[in-house]
Design an enzyme around this catalytic site. Sequence first.
Site, PDB file in Angstrom:
ATOM      1  N   TRP A 178       0.793  -1.221   0.000  1.00  0.00           N
ATOM      2  CA  TRP A 178       0.000   0.000   0.000  1.00  0.00           C
ATOM      3  C   TRP A 178       0.830   1.278   0.000  1.00  0.00           C
ATOM      4  O   TRP A 178       0.340   2.337  -0.414  1.00  0.00           O
ATOM      5  CB  TRP A 178      -0.977  -0.023   1.174  1.00  0.00           C
ATOM      6  CG  TRP A 178      -2.023  -1.063   0.970  1.00  0.00           C
ATOM      7  CD1 TRP A 178      -2.096  -2.298   1.554  1.00  0.00           C
ATOM      8  CD2 TRP A 178      -3.118  -0.998   0.057  1.00  0.00           C
ATOM      9  NE1 TRP A 178      -3.160  -3.005   1.064  1.00  0.00           N
ATOM     10  CE2 TRP A 178      -3.818  -2.225   0.142  1.00  0.00           C
ATOM     11  CE3 TRP A 178      -3.575  -0.025  -0.823  1.00  0.00           C
ATOM     12  CZ2 TRP A 178      -4.939  -2.499  -0.619  1.00  0.00           C
ATOM     13  CZ3 TRP A 178      -4.704  -0.291  -1.578  1.00  0.00           C
ATOM     14  CH2 TRP A 178      -5.379  -1.519  -1.477  1.00  0.00           C
ATOM     15  N   GLU A 179       2.077   1.183   0.418  1.00  0.00           N
ATOM     16  CA  GLU A 179       2.940   2.358   0.325  1.00  0.00           C
ATOM     17  C   GLU A 179       3.436   2.557  -1.104  1.00  0.00           C
ATOM     18  O   GLU A 179       3.601   3.682  -1.562  1.00  0.00           O
ATOM     19  CB  GLU A 179       4.135   2.218   1.273  1.00  0.00           C
ATOM     20  CG  GLU A 179       3.779   2.294   2.745  1.00  0.00           C
ATOM     21  CD  GLU A 179       3.268   3.657   3.162  1.00  0.00           C
ATOM     22  OE1 GLU A 179       3.555   4.650   2.457  1.00  0.00           O
ATOM     23  OE2 GLU A 179       2.572   3.738   4.195  1.00  0.00           O
TER      24      GLU A 179
END
Length: 269
Positions: A121-122
């Site tokens: 998700w980063e």
Amino acid sequence: MKLFSLALFAALSATSIAKSYPVTGNTVNCRSGPGTSYSVKKSYQKGQSVSISCQTSGTSVSGNNIWDKTSDGCYVADYYVKTGVNGYVTTKCGSSSGGGGSSGSYCKKINTAGVNLVAQWEGFVPSPKPDPIGLPTVGYGHLCQKKNCAEVKYKFPLSQTTAKQLLSDDLPKYTKCLAGYLNSKVKLNDNQLAALTSWTFNVGCGNVKTSTLIKRLNNGEGPNTVASQELPNWRKAGGKVMQGLVNRRKAEIKLFKTASSKQAYPKCQ
């Protein structure tokens, strides 16, 4: 009569061992446990002397995570007590005194599922560049502390391998602050701790510390219910709802609710 005299002597001796120190804050709260999430039992005024029976670790206050148990049976942040040293001045409180997970027995590193979730998700950024709200980041969500991320020890552009190494360097800091805000009554398995570390990494320790999620966990509410209800609230960045954050919170909840027999907090199995 002899037994009574011995008991009285022991009580008087214990009282005499407790030393008194002045309070430095204007109004300092004494709480039911060693942390800011515990209920306030009473308050001390600046200059008032308090007797310390033992000390323990808890929520960090201005860099000091020591909490003093006073003769009133409640805990006050050592930062506001002038003991004359930056450390313990008396014995540590027993485990039954209500200390939090910051004693250091929780899992320092999150599981692979948690690391992969954060990385997913980063997103991978090989060289420093602004994130969606303009903050300079690199690797998997490393927020630059110096110009051009000069603090990073790995060569730019990062490979996915060195980016994962940087992420592994960063994550324990967030697990540590998360653990410092939880009391010892909270029980989390490795998936739950990993999911909350992902959330902490994303929103920052300061926001986690004051969150309703932490308060509810410390109050003894069911972890799965709390996570399901509270994590979705953290979906904004720069004041705007971000679909990426909505999806990330769903992924964190899914991991949080994935059953595991491995305990990670307050003790690591």
